[in-house]
Design a protein around this motif. Structure first.
Motif, PDB file in Angstrom:
ATOM      1  N   LEU A 312       0.825  -1.212   0.000  1.00  0.00           N
ATOM      2  CA  LEU A 312       0.000   0.000   0.000  1.00  0.00           C
ATOM      3  C   LEU A 312       0.864   1.268   0.000  1.00  0.00           C
ATOM      4  CD1 LEU A 312      -2.901   1.138   0.253  1.00  0.00           C
ATOM      5  CD2 LEU A 312      -2.599   1.057   2.741  1.00  0.00           C
ATOM      6  N   GLN A 313       2.017   1.191   0.623  1.00  0.00           N
ATOM      7  CA  GLN A 313       2.909   2.364   0.692  1.00  0.00           C
ATOM      8  C   GLN A 313       3.255   2.879  -0.710  1.00  0.00           C
ATOM      9  OE1 GLN A 313       3.723   3.962   3.420  1.00  0.00           O
ATOM     10  NE2 GLN A 313       2.691   2.451   4.696  1.00  0.00           N
ATOM     11  N   LEU A 314       3.324   1.954  -1.659  1.00  0.00           N
ATOM     12  CA  LEU A 314       3.732   2.348  -3.014  1.00  0.00           C
ATOM     13  C   LEU A 314       2.726   3.303  -3.655  1.00  0.00           C
ATOM     14  CD1 LEU A 314       5.017  -1.069  -4.393  1.00  0.00           C
ATOM     15  CD2 LEU A 314       6.375   0.844  -3.543  1.00  0.00           C
ATOM     16  N   GLN A 315       1.473   3.188  -3.247  1.00  0.00           N
ATOM     17  CA  GLN A 315       0.455   4.071  -3.822  1.00  0.00           C
ATOM     18  C   GLN A 315       0.690   5.518  -3.413  1.00  0.00           C
ATOM     19  OE1 GLN A 315      -1.509   3.012  -6.090  1.00  0.00           O
ATOM     20  NE2 GLN A 315      -0.944   0.868  -5.788  1.00  0.00           N
ATOM     21  N   LYS A 316       1.422   5.700  -2.321  1.00  0.00           N
ATOM     22  CA  LYS A 316       1.573   7.058  -1.780  1.00  0.00           C
ATOM     23  C   LYS A 316       2.848   7.764  -2.249  1.00  0.00           C
ATOM     24  CE  LYS A 316      -0.168   5.211   2.572  1.00  0.00           C
ATOM     25  NZ  LYS A 316       0.142   5.117   3.987  1.00  0.00           N
ATOM     26  N   ILE A 317       3.696   7.060  -2.979  1.00  0.00           N
ATOM     27  CA  ILE A 317       4.975   7.675  -3.379  1.00  0.00           C
ATOM     28  C   ILE A 317       4.805   8.383  -4.724  1.00  0.00           C
ATOM     29  CG2 ILE A 317       7.421   7.230  -3.890  1.00  0.00           C
ATOM     30  CD1 ILE A 317       7.197   4.769  -2.020  1.00  0.00           C
ATOM     31  N   VAL A 318       4.743   9.697  -4.664  1.00  0.00           N
ATOM     32  CA  VAL A 318       4.439  10.494  -5.865  1.00  0.00           C
ATOM     33  C   VAL A 318       5.479  10.272  -6.969  1.00  0.00           C
ATOM     34  CG1 VAL A 318       4.098  12.844  -6.709  1.00  0.00           C
ATOM     35  CG2 VAL A 318       3.378  12.251  -4.415  1.00  0.00           C
ATOM     36  N   MET A 319       6.739  10.112  -6.575  1.00  0.00           N
ATOM     37  CA  MET A 319       7.792   9.989  -7.588  1.00  0.00           C
ATOM     38  C   MET A 319       7.642   8.722  -8.429  1.00  0.00           C
ATOM     39  SD  MET A 319       9.700  12.538  -8.037  1.00  0.00           S
ATOM     40  CE  MET A 319      10.800  11.740  -9.176  1.00  0.00           C
ATOM     41  N   GLN A 333      18.898  -8.000  -0.730  1.00  0.00           N
ATOM     42  CA  GLN A 333      18.139  -8.166   0.517  1.00  0.00           C
ATOM     43  C   GLN A 333      17.005  -9.170   0.334  1.00  0.00           C
ATOM     44  OE1 GLN A 333      16.792  -4.390   2.035  1.00  0.00           O
ATOM     45  NE2 GLN A 333      18.879  -3.643   2.339  1.00  0.00           N
ATOM     46  N   ALA A 334      16.577  -9.753   1.447  1.00  0.00           N
ATOM     47  CA  ALA A 334      15.620 -10.860   1.403  1.00  0.00           C
ATOM     48  C   ALA A 334      14.318 -10.503   0.665  1.00  0.00           C
ATOM     49  CB  ALA A 334      15.307 -11.306   2.821  1.00  0.00           C
ATOM     50  N   ARG A 335      13.811  -9.310   0.858  1.00  0.00           N
ATOM     51  CA  ARG A 335      12.493  -8.956   0.334  1.00  0.00           C
ATOM     52  C   ARG A 335      12.532  -8.437  -1.116  1.00  0.00           C
ATOM     53  NH1 ARG A 335       8.977  -5.251  -0.225  1.00  0.00           N
ATOM     54  NH2 ARG A 335       6.807  -5.846   0.102  1.00  0.00           N
ATOM     55  N   ALA A 336      13.704  -8.457  -1.713  1.00  0.00           N
ATOM     56  CA  ALA A 336      13.879  -7.745  -2.975  1.00  0.00           C
ATOM     57  C   ALA A 336      12.991  -8.252  -4.105  1.00  0.00           C
ATOM     58  CB  ALA A 336      15.337  -7.817  -3.399  1.00  0.00           C
ATOM     59  N   ARG A 337      12.860  -9.569  -4.233  1.00  0.00           N
ATOM     60  CA  ARG A 337      12.116 -10.115  -5.371  1.00  0.00           C
ATOM     61  C   ARG A 337      10.649  -9.654  -5.324  1.00  0.00           C
ATOM     62  NH1 ARG A 337      12.518 -13.296  -9.468  1.00  0.00           N
ATOM     63  NH2 ARG A 337      10.754 -14.598 -10.041  1.00  0.00           N
ATOM     64  N   ALA A 338      10.073  -9.724  -4.126  1.00  0.00           N
ATOM     65  CA  ALA A 338       8.680  -9.268  -3.975  1.00  0.00           C
ATOM     66  C   ALA A 338       8.593  -7.776  -4.271  1.00  0.00           C
ATOM     67  CB  ALA A 338       8.207  -9.552  -2.556  1.00  0.00           C
ATOM     68  N   ALA A 339       9.576  -7.024  -3.810  1.00  0.00           N
ATOM     69  CA  ALA A 339       9.561  -5.565  -4.013  1.00  0.00           C
ATOM     70  C   ALA A 339       9.587  -5.225  -5.499  1.00  0.00           C
ATOM     71  CB  ALA A 339      10.754  -4.928  -3.300  1.00  0.00           C
ATOM     72  N   VAL A 340      10.439  -5.905  -6.246  1.00  0.00           N
ATOM     73  CA  VAL A 340      10.547  -5.605  -7.682  1.00  0.00           C
ATOM     74  C   VAL A 340       9.212  -5.894  -8.375  1.00  0.00           C
ATOM     75  CG1 VAL A 340      11.692  -6.295  -9.830  1.00  0.00           C
ATOM     76  CG2 VAL A 340      13.045  -5.942  -7.773  1.00  0.00           C
ATOM     77  N   LEU A 341       8.592  -7.001  -8.012  1.00  0.00           N
ATOM     78  CA  LEU A 341       7.302  -7.337  -8.633  1.00  0.00           C
ATOM     79  C   LEU A 341       6.213  -6.335  -8.237  1.00  0.00           C
ATOM     80  CD1 LEU A 341       7.438 -11.207  -8.245  1.00  0.00           C
ATOM     81  CD2 LEU A 341       7.501  -9.898 -10.381  1.00  0.00           C
ATOM     82  N   GLU A 342       6.199  -5.959  -6.975  1.00  0.00           N
ATOM     83  CA  GLU A 342       5.185  -4.997  -6.517  1.00  0.00           C
ATOM     84  C   GLU A 342       5.367  -3.641  -7.197  1.00  0.00           C
ATOM     85  OE1 GLU A 342       4.617  -6.889  -2.015  1.00  0.00           O
ATOM     86  OE2 GLU A 342       5.404  -4.861  -2.216  1.00  0.00           O
ATOM     87  N   ILE A 343       6.614  -3.226  -7.324  1.00  0.00           N
ATOM     88  CA  ILE A 343       6.872  -1.920  -7.960  1.00  0.00           C
ATOM     89  C   ILE A 343       6.527  -1.998  -9.453  1.00  0.00           C
ATOM     90  CG2 ILE A 343       8.665  -0.225  -8.531  1.00  0.00           C
ATOM     91  CD1 ILE A 343       9.934  -0.900  -5.789  1.00  0.00           C
ATOM     92  N   ARG A 345       4.160  -3.791 -10.787  1.00  0.00           N
ATOM     93  CA  ARG A 345       2.680  -3.678 -10.863  1.00  0.00           C
ATOM     94  C   ARG A 345       2.260  -2.213 -10.678  1.00  0.00           C
ATOM     95  NH1 ARG A 345       2.100  -9.093  -9.444  1.00  0.00           N
ATOM     96  NH2 ARG A 345       2.705  -9.911 -11.461  1.00  0.00           N
ATOM     97  N   ARG A 346       2.903  -1.556  -9.718  1.00  0.00           N
ATOM     98  CA  ARG A 346       2.566  -0.149  -9.419  1.00  0.00           C
ATOM     99  C   ARG A 346       2.841   0.728 -10.646  1.00  0.00           C
ATOM    100  NH1 ARG A 346       1.984   4.424  -9.246  1.00  0.00           N
ATOM    101  NH2 ARG A 346       2.189   5.930  -7.557  1.00  0.00           N
ATOM    102  N   LEU A 347       3.938   0.459 -11.333  1.00  0.00           N
ATOM    103  CA  LEU A 347       4.274   1.268 -12.510  1.00  0.00           C
ATOM    104  C   LEU A 347       3.309   0.976 -13.666  1.00  0.00           C
ATOM    105  CD1 LEU A 347       8.195   1.160 -12.506  1.00  0.00           C
ATOM    106  CD2 LEU A 347       6.707   2.949 -11.617  1.00  0.00           C
ATOM    107  N   ASP A 348       2.792  -0.240 -13.708  1.00  0.00           N
ATOM    108  CA  ASP A 348       1.821  -0.587 -14.762  1.00  0.00           C
ATOM    109  C   ASP A 348       0.633   0.369 -14.748  1.00  0.00           C
ATOM    110  OD1 ASP A 348       3.083  -2.682 -15.963  1.00  0.00           O
ATOM    111  OD2 ASP A 348       2.169  -4.218 -14.692  1.00  0.00           O
ATOM    112  N   GLN A 349       0.255   0.829 -13.550  1.00  0.00           N
ATOM    113  CA  GLN A 349      -0.899   1.740 -13.443  1.00  0.00           C
ATOM    114  C   GLN A 349      -0.661   3.041 -14.201  1.00  0.00           C
ATOM    115  OE1 GLN A 349      -1.416   2.525  -9.279  1.00  0.00           O
ATOM    116  NE2 GLN A 349      -1.645   0.373  -8.755  1.00  0.00           N
ATOM    117  N   ASN A 350       0.585   3.412 -14.372  1.00  0.00           N
ATOM    118  CA  ASN A 350       0.889   4.727 -14.953  1.00  0.00           C
ATOM    119  C   ASN A 350       0.711   4.774 -16.472  1.00  0.00           C
ATOM    120  OD1 ASN A 350       1.544   5.535 -12.405  1.00  0.00           O
ATOM    121  ND2 ASN A 350       3.738   5.256 -12.663  1.00  0.00           N
ATOM    122  N   ARG A 351       0.784   3.614 -17.096  1.00  0.00           N
ATOM    123  CA  ARG A 351       0.607   3.516 -18.553  1.00  0.00           C
ATOM    124  C   ARG A 351       1.500   4.490 -19.319  1.00  0.00           C
ATOM    125  NH1 ARG A 351      -3.295   0.055 -19.329  1.00  0.00           N
ATOM    126  NH2 ARG A 351      -4.793  -0.268 -17.664  1.00  0.00           N
TER     127      ARG A 351
END
Ligand code: B12
Length: 408
Positions: A312-319, A333-343, A345-351
């Protein structure tokens, strides 16, 4: 209001005793001094180059491992040779530097040595009193770096006096007629590894383009009502190079990641003929849009840490809406793979065509940093890519690196 006193501090080559200078730096800041800290194990050449580019009033050296008589004298000598002997040299080194040594050093042009038992406030007051007064008339600049450094100081001084931002300049008016400088802005939260990433990119620029000159404008926050610790140089290894001009700027009360004098200084750097100008903001928060106001950069890179919290935090980052390239650094870092996938998806919204790169900047020859270098150097031509946004036939190029990684 006048600009705060600016000094550079460092520990000599083959010396890792940095705890004294770290404590002293903090006291200087509390006394309203801006300290550019170069770090430990630094050569005379690195110290003198940094002091000139930063146009500091003085260099404070903390020396414990011996050789101080020769080292301090060499700094004084090199400053003189470069035509920068208005930059003074002082320092200390506990019980290592004896009173007899100090007398010899002062005969060779060192202004003052502090001994064990001196209070921190006494040293800070010395700096404020001796290096805080307005400068007198300066002799003609002998080198290109000195001339440029002084211009940047004048811009910062004017901005401090008028309390006005130099930021009412449009990008189109920033570039002079002949300038072909490529301006790249790096932003992102503190601790994401922006400085290390930039330093690794600089190494690649220097190797790939043997004649290219690079400028870096690096920002750190001013402590409210006090000075600032401008510490990015301490992380920069490859950027200690004669083809790199680096200037550290304190935000001096301005919110948003840049200084009131940033755009004036940027104009100066662009017109000074650098091939690449890199701006690094201070560590920024969710709503920061440091480069958007006047479109002052050609390309914006957002550097993120995989550890940003819930998706959810990703929705709030204007940049994430605005950046041309998003780098997820520290992907070891351990969480990196999930982070890359989540980011992703977040960028997909921008089209729109944004690039996503995964890197481990601290790793030598990291393929992610190589990929980023390809994108921002002339080869990658992301600027053209971005300006052609809207082309219906073009697939979003940012998927490519991720797909390659998955195959491995
Ligand atoms: C702490 C310390 C360490 C720590 C360093 C931690 C760190 N990250 O800095 C550790 C344990 C890691 C260490 C390691 C080593 N150390 Co050691 N260390 C010291 C020690 C005990 C204190 C230095 C210190 O930080 N003092 C605190 C400061 C704030 O106080 P001060 O020194 O009195 O300084 C005053 C002024 O001079 C002034 N000042 C100091 N610097 C500056 C700078 C400016 C700009 C200004 C304005 C003022 C100023 O501020 C103080 C005001 O009161 C000294 C012994 C000593 N008493 O000096 C040995 C000492 C410096 N270390 C020594 C040695 C030999 C080593 C090692 C080589 C040991 C080894 N064989 O591994 C290594 C080298 C490490 C390296 N990579 O360089 C020797 C050096 C001998 C020499 N030069 O001939 C010393 C003198 C000990 C000794 N008597 O043998 N060390």
């Amino acid at each position: 209001m006048a600009s705060p006193p600016r000094i550079l501090t460092a520990v000599p080559i083959c010396d890792g005793h940095d705890s004294a200078i770290n404590t002293i730096n903090l006291e200087f800041i509390r006394h309203g001094i801006e300290v550019i800290y170069l770090g430990y194990h630094r050569s005379v050449g690195d110290i003198v180059r940094a002091a000139i580019q930063e146009d500091v009033r003085a260099i404070g050296i903390s020396s414990y491992n011996g050789g101080h008589i020769e080292f301090f004298a060499d700094v004084v000598k090199q400053l003189k040779k470069e035509g920068a002997d208005d930059i003074k040299v002082f320092g200390g080194g506990g019980g290592t530097i004896t009173h007899i040594d100090a007398a010899a050093m002062e005969r060779q042009g060192v202004e003052k040595i502090f001994f064990a038992g001196t209070s921190l406030s006494e040293m800070a007051e010395y700096v404020s009193k001796n290096y805080g007064k307005p400068r007198g008339k300066r002799s003609r600049a002998k080198t290109r770096d000195i001339e440029l450094a002084r211009k940047l100081t004048e811009i910062e001084d004017r901005s401090a006096k008028s309390k006005r931002s130099t930021s009412n300049v449009q990008r189109s008016t920033l570039k002079g007629g002949k300038s072909s400088a490529r301006v790249i802005g790096f932003t992102g939260p503190g601790g994401a590894g922006k400085t290390t990433l930039i330093d690794e990119l600089v190494l690649r620029f220097l190797l790939q383009y043997p004649k290219a000159r690079i400028a870096i404008l690096s920002h750190d926050p001013s402590v409210i009502g006090e000075g600032a610790l401008l510490g990015d140089r301490a992380t920069m290894i490859n950027s200690q190079n004669d083809r790199v001009f680096m200037r550290s700027m304190a935000t001096r009360g301005q919110a948003g990641g840049l200084s009131p004098a940033t755009e004036g200084c940027l104009r100066e750097l662009i017109n000074a003929g650098f091939d690449y100008v890199i701006i690094e903001t201070v560590g920024t928060g969710q709503e920061a849009m440091p480069f958007q106001k006047n479109g002052i950069v050609d390309l914006t890179v957002l550097v993120m840490n995989p550890d940003y919290g819930a998706r959810l935090q990703l929705q709030k980052i204007v940049m994430l809406d605005l950046a041309d390239i998003v780098v997820v650094n520290k992907t070891d870092q351990a969480r990196a793979r999930a982070a890359v996938l989540e980011i992703e998806r977040r960028l997909d919204q921008n089209r729109r065509p944004q690039q996503l790169v995964a890197s481990v900047a601290k790793r030598h020859r990291d393929p992610g940093v190589d990929e980023l270098f390809g994108l921002i150097s002339n080869n990658g031509n992301v600027a053209a890519l971005v300006s052609s946004a809207g082309s219906k036939n073009r697939r979003s190029p940012r998927r490519a690196p991720l797909q390659r990684r998955r195959k491995k």
